[in-house]
Design a protein around this motif. Structure first.
Motif, PDB file in Angstrom:
ATOM      1  N   SER A 171      -2.946   4.031   0.113  1.00 37.46           N
ATOM      2  CA  SER A 171      -3.911   3.853  -0.800  1.00 37.46           C
ATOM      3  C   SER A 171      -3.552   2.344  -1.386  1.00 37.46           C
ATOM      4  CB  SER A 171      -3.680   4.143  -2.307  1.00 37.46           C
ATOM      5  OG  SER A 171      -3.542   5.955  -2.470  1.00 37.46           O
ATOM      6  N   LEU A 172      -4.317   0.803  -1.000  1.00 41.42           N
ATOM      7  CA  LEU A 172      -3.944  -0.670  -1.195  1.00 41.42           C
ATOM      8  C   LEU A 172      -3.377  -0.762  -2.440  1.00 41.42           C
ATOM      9  CD1 LEU A 172      -6.931  -1.860   0.779  1.00 41.42           C
ATOM     10  CD2 LEU A 172      -4.641  -1.717   1.440  1.00 41.42           C
ATOM     11  N   SER A 178       0.565  -1.476   0.299  1.00 41.01           N
ATOM     12  CA  SER A 178       0.047   0.081   0.297  1.00 41.01           C
ATOM     13  C   SER A 178       0.691   1.535  -0.045  1.00 41.01           C
ATOM     14  CB  SER A 178      -0.832  -0.482   0.947  1.00 41.01           C
ATOM     15  OG  SER A 178      -0.264  -0.236   2.518  1.00 41.01           O
TER      16      SER A 178
END
Length: 473
Positions: free
Chosen positions: A164-165, A154
């Motif tokens: 944010s994955l 991430s």
């Protein structure tokens, strides 16, 4: 030798997958033996963000990585200093049911951002996550867990949460071996010329970055990488060597043995010289030489020392190996130099020996698949391996077969020695090696072989008749 196995994971925001950067996990391996991909060694796991041009995700660094690795020693793993935090979700290691090792690094998003991990990544710069060792056998690779998930991670979207994955479903892998340009997963003499070519391109012009040449993981290809590449050959081990084939007469050059090879008494010492007639436009620059020398008959001589000449040649790295019945000669010219082109009789190496028994022995060359490699512009990249272009000529230490009086030549006197004592050797050797020049030179004083045999028989008959006459007058 460093092997670079890269697993590039496409990172997509779950909210907006069309705007995302990529996460790259890199697995670098250094083999115990540089030209043996299965010799075991050490590994390092790196991570970095790759700009796709589609968004700004990850500009504050890598928030987490999940690397799944096969064929590593789980007990040897250590995390890089400064990346972990002593909180839940920090670095941990576990072995999954299929034997794959999971290495999980995750920042504590409720705390401060760990500085330096993925923050302001240069285009080609990696950050170290973890390292360890791997045993001899299959090389480490990226794997998957029993549920089918791959490595993932991430990005940080700001100085702290949110993040944010990176979706593991958008994962692709690329295997790159640092320093390996012919896809053999090893560092050999055949990699020297293409490495030098890439180094020159990177230093002297706006050429695309080639990760195979970035040996020290600096993000650029510099003279430090050149030195690091040469050092990889310190753990190089010669491949299996076989006796050189008989010369066909079509070779453009030749290696041969000369020096002190005449008759020597037991206990005396001598020196062999390994010389080469270097072909036109050949020098073994940006390549090298890997040869073996071995006596054909055991118990006649033993090798006591060996050295590779540095004049007039210039080698980046040279090494000899020595046993009583074998000498290995290895020279690398990654910095240029090598041997002068188009010159006959250039000295490559000297070998000292001691006579330990009587008789004579041939001394022959042993060569491997990459014994003579030349990466000069005239040969790279189409004709780099010149092993088949060269002849390897034998030499003989001690008397030639048929030299029964040990005077260095084969003539009628040797026949007379054999006549008095046939145990000194095989007459067939004398007959085979009795040269025409010796015949001509000795024709006035020494009879032909058949005449000698006939004369010897006549003398025996006359002596027998004389003895019979004395006994029976």
């Amino acid at each position: 030798m460093w092997l670079r196995a890269s697993a590039i994971l496409l990172a997509f925001l779950y909210i907006s997958p069309s705007f995302a950067d990529d996460l790259q996990l890199t697995l670098d391996l250094k083999n115990t033996i540089s030209n043996d991909a299965t010799s075991g060694g050490t590994w390092q796991l790196f991570a970095r963000k790759l700009e796709t041009g589609g968004g700004s995700e990850g500009d504050f660094g890598v928030a987490a990585t999940r690397g799944l690795l096969n064929n590593i020693d789980v007990n040897s793993i250590s995390f890089a200093s400064g990346i972990g935090q002593p909180t839940t979700g920090g670095p941990y290691i576990q072995t999954l049911s299929n034997g794959t090792v999971e290495i999980n690094y995750q920042q504590d998003l409720s705390g401060s951002v760990v500085t330096g991990v993925g923050v302001n990544f240069p285009v080609t710069r990696d950050s170290l996550i973890a390292s360890g060792t791997w045993p001899s056998g299959p090389r480490p690779t990226f794997g998957i867990d029993p549920d089918g998930f791959s490595s993932a991670g991430s990005f940080l979207s700001s100085a702290s949460a949110p993040y944010s994955l990176v979706s593991p479903d958008n994962t692709f892998t690329e295997v790159v071996t640092l320093g390996d340009f012919n896809n053999s997963a090893t560092i050999t003499l055949l990699d020297v010329a293409p490495f030098w070519h890439q180094f020159n391109l990177s230093c002297c012009g706006p050429e695309p970055y080639n990760p195979a040449a970035d040996i020290n993981q600096s993000g650029s290809i510099t003279s430090l990488d050149r030195g690091a590449f040469i050092s990889l050959f310190t753990s190089y081990v010669s491949p299996p060597l076989d006796p050189a084939p008989e010369p066909t007469g079509n070779e453009v050059g030749r290696f041969y043995l000369t020096g002190d090879v005449g008759p020597l008494a037991t206990g005396a010492t001598g020196i062999l010289e390994v010389r080469v007639d270097v072909g036109e436009n050949e020098s073994f620059n940006f390549g090298g030489i890997d040869l073996g020398i071995r006596p054909g008959t055991p118990g006649v001589v033993r090798f006591t020392d060996a050295s590779i000449s540095e004049q007039p040649s210039t080698w980046s790295l040279s090494r000899t190996s020595l046993e009583d019945d074998f000498v290995g000669l290895f020279a690398n010219s990654a910095l240029g130099g090598g041997l002068p082109s188009g010159i006959a009789g250039v000295l490559f190496a000297t070998i000292e020996y001691e006579r330990i028994g009587s008789g004579s022995t041939t001394v022959f060359f042993e060569i491997g698949p990459e014994s003579l490699v030349d990466g000069t512009p005239d040969h790279y990249p189409d004709d780099t391996n010149l092993t088949s272009d060269y002849a390897f000529y034998l030499s003989t230490i001690g008397p030639e077969p048929g030299d029964f009086d040990l005077d260095g030549d084969i003539d009628g006197q040797d026949f007379l020695v054999w006549q008095r004592n046939p145990s000194v050797g095989n007459l067939v050797d004398w007959q085979s090696n009795y040269s025409s020049s010796s015949l001509n030179a000795a024709s006035s004083t020494v009879p032909e072989p058949n005449s000698l045999l006939l004369g010897f028989g006549t003398c025996v008959l006359l002596f027998a008749n004389r003895q019979r006459y004395r006994l029976h007058p």
